[in-house]
Design an enzyme around this catalytic site. Structure first.
Site, PDB file in Angstrom:
ATOM      1  N   ASN A 211       0.854  -1.193   0.000  1.00 33.21           N
ATOM      2  CA  ASN A 211       0.000   0.000   0.000  1.00 33.21           C
ATOM      3  C   ASN A 211       0.888   1.240   0.000  1.00 33.21           C
ATOM      4  O   ASN A 211       2.111   1.134   0.062  1.00 33.21           O
ATOM      5  CB  ASN A 211      -0.969  -0.023   1.189  1.00 33.21           C
ATOM      6  N   ALA A 275       1.195   1.746  11.650  1.00 29.84           N
ATOM      7  CA  ALA A 275       1.431   1.044  10.380  1.00 29.84           C
ATOM      8  C   ALA A 275       0.130   0.788   9.627  1.00 29.84           C
ATOM      9  O   ALA A 275      -0.924   0.568  10.232  1.00 29.84           O
ATOM     10  CB  ALA A 275       2.140  -0.278  10.650  1.00 29.84           C
ATOM     11  N   LYS A 288       6.919 -18.854  -8.658  1.00 30.73           N
ATOM     12  CA  LYS A 288       6.529 -17.676  -9.437  1.00 30.73           C
ATOM     13  C   LYS A 288       5.343 -18.033 -10.342  1.00 30.73           C
ATOM     14  O   LYS A 288       5.387 -19.046 -11.057  1.00 30.73           O
ATOM     15  CB  LYS A 288       7.709 -17.197 -10.274  1.00 30.73           C
ATOM     16  N   ILE A 307      -2.764  -6.560  14.665  1.00 29.39           N
ATOM     17  CA  ILE A 307      -1.722  -6.317  15.678  1.00 29.39           C
ATOM     18  C   ILE A 307      -2.262  -5.406  16.779  1.00 29.39           C
ATOM     19  O   ILE A 307      -2.077  -5.667  17.968  1.00 29.39           O
ATOM     20  CB  ILE A 307      -0.466  -5.710  15.013  1.00 29.39           C
ATOM     21  N   PHE A 324      -4.434   4.106  14.872  1.00 27.98           N
ATOM     22  CA  PHE A 324      -4.750   5.070  13.823  1.00 27.98           C
ATOM     23  C   PHE A 324      -5.891   4.501  12.991  1.00 27.98           C
ATOM     24  O   PHE A 324      -6.064   3.279  12.925  1.00 27.98           O
ATOM     25  CB  PHE A 324      -3.520   5.356  12.945  1.00 27.98           C
ATOM     26  N   LYS A 338     -13.910   1.468  16.043  1.00 27.95           N
ATOM     27  CA  LYS A 338     -12.594   0.808  16.004  1.00 27.95           C
ATOM     28  C   LYS A 338     -11.923   0.856  17.368  1.00 27.95           C
ATOM     29  O   LYS A 338     -11.297  -0.100  17.804  1.00 27.95           O
ATOM     30  CB  LYS A 338     -11.733   1.547  14.963  1.00 27.95           C
ATOM     31  N   LYS A 342     -11.017  -2.713  19.040  1.00 27.41           N
ATOM     32  CA  LYS A 342      -9.606  -3.111  19.118  1.00 27.41           C
ATOM     33  C   LYS A 342      -8.999  -2.924  20.506  1.00 27.41           C
ATOM     34  O   LYS A 342      -7.817  -3.176  20.707  1.00 27.41           O
ATOM     35  CB  LYS A 342      -8.798  -2.319  18.090  1.00 27.41           C
TER      36      LYS A 342
END
Ligand code: C5P
Length: 397
Positions: A211, A275, A288, A307, A324, A338, A342
């Site tokens: 990202n 993160a 691959k 996490i 965050f 959230k 969390k």
């Protein structure tokens, strides 16, 4: 933070490198913040900036030579080395680092560095090969072992056309490192765990899902917490950012690596999970993938550990857990949900519909049990400093 330098005397040694011209900007910022600057220009530094411009900006006589009798009469090199609250070497060339690390005293700058009992902050800038050379890295380790604070140079294109670590850090980062030398240390003795950057989840040995997270916000928070005296463990995804002064960094690639590194870093008093962690990884990322003329390959996704939620509900939960939230709609409602889900104490919510990833500025809302606060639009550095201050106030109101 910059006000921490108000009224302080900074002895600024300018070495001979192309980055020396940026030291003039540093002089201007230091004076703007209320510091008194005593400039020392090495012989090679004088090839890049003139004593006239330096002296005019500093509002002080520029000192260059050990043998200037007038200086010796006014203030000898020993007194000069004791006259400041902090000595800053900017740019610190490979040569200056080497001479300081080996205790040489063959010009005014190196003699001051050997004679001083004042804290020293070195801001290196040099060619990437010179920086990476084992001799420079040895000198760096020696200086750090001697208690000198050495900033990590920035990465990027250099004046010589090569690419890599070696660029002088930006002036605001240098100012923050200087301020950190003087500020209060309300978080001394506290351990903070910070995550930053993206994660990369392999699709096969050569491809990944990632990202646009730059890591800037998390790195700025790690730096701000270290500046307030916390022992900081920064678990960083793949980003090209220098490690902030005083921060222990653990580099990881995948969400699962990041979760394991966070688990290993406990116990901590503070967790700030910045993160942008991938929510899923690819189940089988063995060989691959090849175009075979048939249907495109189907990727089976498996959920990654959350996490923040893991830390928020951990048996060794840190006293303060901050998450965050990057949202494109219903910012405050999603952030509040959230926070509860969390197990976080606070959520810093970002509206990312206007391209916050990679930018230097952001607009956040701070969400706690007391409800949301709009912190307005500001640089990520300012958000980091405000959040770090809030964290410090939480522990010692
Ligand atoms: O659920 P969402 O990804 O929006 O939550 C964002 C918050 O949760 C951030 O603090 C982020 O660092 C954290 N997070 C995490 N592990 C994940 C997903 C998100 O720590 N797997």
């Amino acid at each position: 933070m910059a006000t921490a330098v108000h009224g302080k005397t900074i002895l600024l040694i300018i070495g001979g490198g192309i980055a020396a011209f940026k030291a003039l900007e540093l002089v201007r910022e230091l004076r703007r913040a209320g510091a008194h600057v005593l400039p020392v220009l090495t012989e090679n530094g004088a090839r890049f900036v003139t004593p006239l411009s330096l002296g005019a900006l500093a509002g002080e006589k520029v000192r260059s030579s050990l043998w200037d009798l007038e200086d010796e009469a006014a203030m000898g090199h020993i007194q000069l080395s004791r006259a400041a609250d902090l000595i800053v070497v900017c740019p610190a060339t490979a040569d200056l680092l080497a001479r300081a690390a080996t205790g040489q005293a063959n010009d005014l700058a190196s003699t001051i560095l050997l004679a001083t009992d004042t804290p020293v902050l070195m801001v290196p800038a040099m060619n990437v090969r010179m920086w990476l050379h084992p001799a420079t890295q040895r000198n760096l380790a020696t200086l750090r072992g001697d208690g000198v604070t050495v900033m990590t140079p920035d990465e990027g294109e250099m004046a010589c056309g090569e690419f890599g670590p070696g660029r002088l850090p930006e002036v605001p980062a240098i100012m923050a490192a200087i301020a950190a030398q003087f500020g209060d240390k309300p978080l001394a003795g506290r351990h903070a765990l910070v995550t930053a950057g993206p994660t990369h989840e392999p699709i096969d040995p050569v491809r990944f899902i990632g990202n646009h997270s730059s890591g800037k916000q998390g790195f700025a928070i790690a730096a701000a917490l270290a500046g307030l005296g916390a022992k900081v463990t920064l678990v960083a995804g793949p980003v090209h950012l220098p490690t902030p002064v005083g921060v222990s960094r653990i580099d990881v690639i995948t969400a699962r690596d990041m979760a394991a590194a966070c688990e290993a870093a406990l116990p901590a008093d503070i967790a700030v999970m910045v993160a942008a962690v991938a929510d899923w990884h690819v189940a089988t990322a063995g060989q691959k993938l090849k175009k075979g003329g048939g249907a495109p390959p189907a990727l089976t996704m498996v959920e990654n550990p959350d996490i923040l939620a893991g830390i928020g509900h951990h048996a060794q939960r840190p006293a303060l857990v901050v998450g965050f939230a990057a949202e494109t709609e219903d910012l405050l409602a999603n952030a509040a949900a959230k926070r509860a889900r969390k197990g976080a104490d606070w959520i810093v919510a970002n509206d990312v519909s206007q391209g916050v990833f990679g930018a230097d500025a952001t607009h956040v809302h701070f969400v706690s049990a007391a409800g949301p606060e709009d912190w307005g639009a500001s640089p990520k550095q300012a958000v980091a400093e405000r959040l770090a201050k809030r964290i410090a106030d939480h522990f010692s109101p």
